[in-house]
Scaffold this motif. Structure first.
Motif, mmCIF file in Angstrom:
data_model
loop_
_atom_site.group_PDB
_atom_site.id
_atom_site.type_symbol
_atom_site.label_atom_id
_atom_site.label_comp_id
_atom_site.label_asym_id
_atom_site.label_seq_id
_atom_site.Cartn_x
_atom_site.Cartn_y
_atom_site.Cartn_z
ATOM 1 N N ASN A 353 0.663 -1.299 0.047
ATOM 2 C CA ASN A 353 -0.082 0.146 0.076
ATOM 3 C C ASN A 353 0.946 1.291 -0.007
ATOM 4 O O ASN A 353 0.547 2.266 0.498
ATOM 5 N N GLY A 354 2.054 1.229 -0.781
ATOM 6 C CA GLY A 354 2.796 2.495 -0.922
ATOM 7 C C GLY A 354 3.581 2.545 0.387
ATOM 8 O O GLY A 354 4.417 3.825 0.312
ATOM 9 N N ASN A 355 3.800 1.769 1.308
ATOM 10 C CA ASN A 355 4.734 2.111 2.267
ATOM 11 C C ASN A 355 6.302 1.786 1.929
ATOM 12 O O ASN A 355 6.823 0.695 1.510
ATOM 13 N N ILE A 356 6.829 2.905 1.794
ATOM 14 C CA ILE A 356 8.075 2.968 1.262
ATOM 15 C C ILE A 356 9.151 1.981 1.798
ATOM 16 O O ILE A 356 10.162 1.360 1.534
ATOM 17 N N LEU A 357 8.957 2.390 3.298
ATOM 18 C CA LEU A 357 9.895 1.474 4.262
ATOM 19 C C LEU A 357 9.744 -0.180 4.047
ATOM 20 O O LEU A 357 10.846 -0.780 3.616
ATOM 21 N N HIS A 358 8.550 -0.687 4.051
ATOM 22 C CA HIS A 358 8.555 -1.952 3.923
ATOM 23 C C HIS A 358 8.718 -2.400 2.313
ATOM 24 O O HIS A 358 9.415 -3.483 2.080
ATOM 25 N N SER A 359 8.601 -1.499 1.473
ATOM 26 C CA SER A 359 8.923 -1.881 -0.040
ATOM 27 C C SER A 359 10.537 -1.938 -0.164
ATOM 28 O O SER A 359 10.960 -2.894 -0.896
ATOM 29 N N VAL A 360 11.069 -1.100 0.356
ATOM 30 C CA VAL A 360 12.526 -1.204 0.354
ATOM 31 C C VAL A 360 13.125 -2.342 1.043
ATOM 32 O O VAL A 360 14.126 -2.947 0.329
ATOM 33 N N LEU A 361 12.777 -2.702 2.084
ATOM 34 C CA LEU A 361 13.203 -3.870 2.883
ATOM 35 C C LEU A 361 12.623 -5.018 2.139
ATOM 36 O O LEU A 361 13.622 -5.842 1.791
ATOM 37 N N SER A 362 11.653 -5.211 1.228
ATOM 38 C CA SER A 362 11.240 -6.101 0.616
ATOM 39 C C SER A 362 12.007 -6.178 -0.575
ATOM 40 O O SER A 362 12.601 -7.446 -1.005
ATOM 41 N N GLY A 363 12.213 -5.146 -1.231
ATOM 42 C CA GLY A 363 13.226 -5.217 -2.437
ATOM 43 C C GLY A 363 14.454 -5.643 -2.229
ATOM 44 O O GLY A 363 15.022 -6.104 -3.240
ATOM 45 N N THR A 364 14.928 -5.242 -1.063
ATOM 46 C CA THR A 364 16.531 -5.523 -0.700
ATOM 47 C C THR A 364 16.710 -6.995 -0.593
ATOM 48 O O THR A 364 17.666 -7.644 -1.366
ATOM 49 N N VAL A 365 15.624 -7.719 0.025
ATOM 50 C CA VAL A 365 15.752 -9.312 -0.107
ATOM 51 C C VAL A 365 15.586 -9.763 -1.360
ATOM 52 O O VAL A 365 16.245 -10.864 -1.932
ATOM 53 N N VAL A 366 14.783 -9.252 -2.199
ATOM 54 C CA VAL A 366 14.237 -9.767 -3.499
ATOM 55 C C VAL A 366 15.562 -9.457 -4.467
ATOM 56 O O VAL A 366 15.970 -10.541 -5.162
ATOM 57 N N ILE A 367 16.095 -8.512 -4.235
ATOM 58 C CA ILE A 367 17.330 -8.240 -5.233
ATOM 59 C C ILE A 367 18.422 -9.203 -4.785
ATOM 60 O O ILE A 367 19.376 -9.492 -5.824
ATOM 61 N N ALA A 368 18.387 -9.358 -3.415
ATOM 62 C CA ALA A 368 19.700 -10.121 -3.049
ATOM 63 C C ALA A 368 19.726 -11.632 -3.634
ATOM 64 O O ALA A 368 20.626 -12.398 -4.269
ATOM 65 N N PHE A 369 18.367 -12.170 -3.971
ATOM 66 C CA PHE A 369 18.024 -13.601 -4.330
ATOM 67 C C PHE A 369 18.240 -13.252 -6.124
ATOM 68 O O PHE A 369 19.022 -14.075 -6.771
ATOM 69 N N ALA A 370 17.773 -12.076 -6.564
ATOM 70 C CA ALA A 370 18.160 -11.901 -8.063
ATOM 71 C C ALA A 370 19.615 -11.918 -8.467
ATOM 72 O O ALA A 370 19.729 -12.343 -9.555
ATOM 73 N N LEU A 371 20.509 -11.220 -7.638
ATOM 74 C CA LEU A 371 21.860 -11.141 -7.891
ATOM 75 C C LEU A 371 22.404 -12.905 -7.904
ATOM 76 O O LEU A 371 23.129 -13.030 -8.822
ATOM 77 N N LEU A 372 22.002 -13.359 -7.000
ATOM 78 C CA LEU A 372 22.454 -14.894 -7.078
ATOM 79 C C LEU A 372 22.042 -15.758 -8.502
ATOM 80 O O LEU A 372 22.706 -16.513 -8.919
ATOM 81 N N MET A 373 20.737 -15.396 -8.560
ATOM 82 C CA MET A 373 20.183 -16.317 -9.825
ATOM 83 C C MET A 373 20.769 -15.728 -11.024
ATOM 84 O O MET A 373 21.096 -16.339 -11.854
ATOM 85 N N ALA A 374 21.127 -14.393 -11.021
ATOM 86 C CA ALA A 374 21.703 -13.696 -12.279
ATOM 87 C C ALA A 374 23.142 -14.168 -12.504
ATOM 88 O O ALA A 374 23.527 -14.601 -13.484
ATOM 89 N N THR A 375 23.806 -14.516 -11.336
ATOM 90 C CA THR A 375 25.217 -15.136 -11.345
ATOM 91 C C THR A 375 25.018 -16.692 -12.016
ATOM 92 O O THR A 375 25.868 -16.959 -12.817
ATOM 93 N N ASP A 376 24.125 -17.340 -11.404
ATOM 94 C CA ASP A 376 23.909 -18.840 -11.903
ATOM 95 C C ASP A 376 23.425 -18.935 -13.263
ATOM 96 O O ASP A 376 23.819 -19.856 -13.923
ATOM 97 N N PHE A 377 22.872 -17.809 -13.874
ATOM 98 C CA PHE A 377 22.475 -17.681 -15.108
ATOM 99 C C PHE A 377 23.600 -17.140 -16.175
ATOM 100 O O PHE A 377 23.371 -17.109 -17.210
ATOM 101 N N GLY A 378 24.672 -17.115 -15.665
ATOM 102 C CA GLY A 378 25.941 -16.219 -16.531
ATOM 103 C C GLY A 378 26.338 -16.940 -17.913
ATOM 104 O O GLY A 378 25.909 -16.188 -18.908
ATOM 105 N N ALA A 379 26.481 -18.310 -17.676
ATOM 106 C CA ALA A 379 27.022 -18.874 -18.854
ATOM 107 C C ALA A 379 25.984 -18.924 -20.048
ATOM 108 O O ALA A 379 26.224 -18.648 -20.969
ATOM 109 N N VAL A 380 24.601 -19.346 -19.613
ATOM 110 C CA VAL A 380 23.561 -19.594 -20.341
ATOM 111 C C VAL A 380 23.188 -18.196 -21.218
ATOM 112 O O VAL A 380 22.915 -17.800 -22.387
#
Length: 423
Positions: A353-380
């Protein structure tokens, strides 16, 4: 097949500002909108997307150099370069499977609507590249299995349409986009992970009671809480982190303020053209299919104009670079997709509902996973971009947050690897 692929690439090369108005005009005619009104709506929608792309271009051109300066300033030495969604899209469209997947995915969408398995009519043909990327992933991993590539693309499409349906109430209630859903591949995939993470964060004691949204900030801080001033301040902070001199720092701040002010106005223009089509589609469905509802699936660019969304995205830029440094196992240097983070958190912001604090905290966790997935995806990912994208200096592989760090596409990668291993 080469001629077909070249023709498809030519049409798609015209971009969404041409493709979308044509698609909208044809849909308007199908839904019995008068020709004059259909033409006017299609042109307004095209103009709206021109405006949105101009603002996104300003965001990318301003944030890109700042991000590069931060990388150089803090001495980051990561070997997989994030080339950004344009590189991923180019690699997808250049894939051998691209030409056949566009009509297949379009027909699949219509079949799913006919059998009441989705309510979303995805007219955002340009963003079909996400489906094609999934197909290309399967094609590369299995050594050229066409049927498996088609299966991968269809699985990805079904997941995006399912997410678009499930999140339509967020799009309508939070972003004010009545009758619209957002089946954009990266937005759907990041939302699939980010919404439940945001729900958990919203249950944490103390944090659950902290509500920071643009309205609260503006009420408490007056002019300093206005979206354009928030953009100015965030831009200045990013400029200082990049080590810019005062003039360049202020210039970046003004650019970010402009993005915050202009983006909602561009979206408003686009909606002026879309509303007549959306209303006609609903009336048509009511008359022909009693009790049925149809959503028009459009680009998630419509959502990033909200102040809470763009604020969350800007705050996550330095956080993403910090995560790239500290996360064990990450090899991806974020760069090309930093400016598109607001796309990734669209559903997360709406679900909080537009809560920037909650969104940034959630986004931080999501992007942490995304970086690891992007690393795993490197060769393909590198194989997909072979001959399409020039290797930056110092890079051993290429990847993106948009495609490589995308949960749906990572699932497709694992599925393809299992298939190749056992079949």
């Amino acid at each position: 097949m080469d001629t077909l692929l070249a023709s498809v690439q030519y049409v798609l090369g015209l971009g969404p500002t041409v493709i979308l108005p044509i698609a909208i005009f044809l849909i308007a005619i199908i839904f019995k909108v008068p020709v004059g009104r259909a033409i006017r709506s299609a042109i307004i929608i095209g103009i709206g997307f021109v405006g949105i792309n101009l603002v996104i271009g300003l965001l990318s051109q301003s944030l890109g150099p700042a991000a590069q300066q931060m990388v150089e300033r803090f001495g980051l030495s990561l070997t997989i370069i994030d080339v950004g969604w344009p590189g991923a899209a180019a690699g997808s469209w250049a894939s051998p499977v691209a030409a056949i997947l566009i009509p297949i995915c379009l027909v699949a969408n219509l079949i799913l609507i006919f059998f009441k398995m989705t309510k979303t009519l995805n007219v955002d043909i340009w963003n079909y590249w996400h489906f094609i990327a999934a197909g290309a992933t399967g094609f590369i991993v299995t050594g050229g299995n066409w049927w498996f590539a088609i299966l991968c693309a269809l699985i990805y499409e079904v997941l995006c349409l399912w997410m678009a349906d499930k999140t339509q109430h967020l799009v309508e209630n939070f972003y004010g986009l009545k009758g619209v859903s957002l089946p954009t591949g990266s937005t759907a995939a990041f939302g699939f992970v980010g919404i439940p993470i945001g729900w958990v964060i919203g249950k944490i004691p103390v944090i659950k009671d902290l509500h920071v949204d643009p309205e609260t900030i503006q009420k408490r801080f007056g002019i300093f809480g206005e979206p354009m001033i928030m953009g100015l301040i965030l831009g200045i902070v990013i400029g200082l982190l990049a080590g810019y001199e005062i003039g360049e720092t202020f210039k970046l701040g003004v650019s970010m303020g402009a993005v915050m002010l202009l983006m909602p106005r561009m979206v408003k223009i686009l909606m002026e053209g879309l509303i007549p089509i959306s209303e006609a589609a609903r009336e048509y469905m009511k008359s022909r299919f009693k009790g049925r509802e149809l959503y028009i699936g459009l680009d998630a660019a419509l959502s990033i104009g909200h102040p809470a969304n763009i604020s969350t995205g800007l705050l996550l830029v330095p956080i993403t670079l910090f995560l790239a440094i500290v996360i064990p196992g990450n090899k991806v240097l974020p760069f090309g997709d930093l400016a598109t983070i607001p796309f990734y958190v669209s559903f997360v912001v709406a679900s909080r509902n537009g809560n920037i604090l909650h969104s940034v905290l959630s986004g931080t966790v999501v992007i942490a996973f995304a970086l690891l997935m992007a690393t795993d995806f490197g060769a393909v990912h590198t194989a997909m971009l072979d001959g399409v994208y020039k290797f930056p200096e110092g890079a051993s592989e290429l990847s993106t947050l948009d495609m490589g760090g995308n949960f749906f596409n990572w699932i497709i990668l694992k599925f393809s690897q299992l298939w190749e291993t056992f079949f």
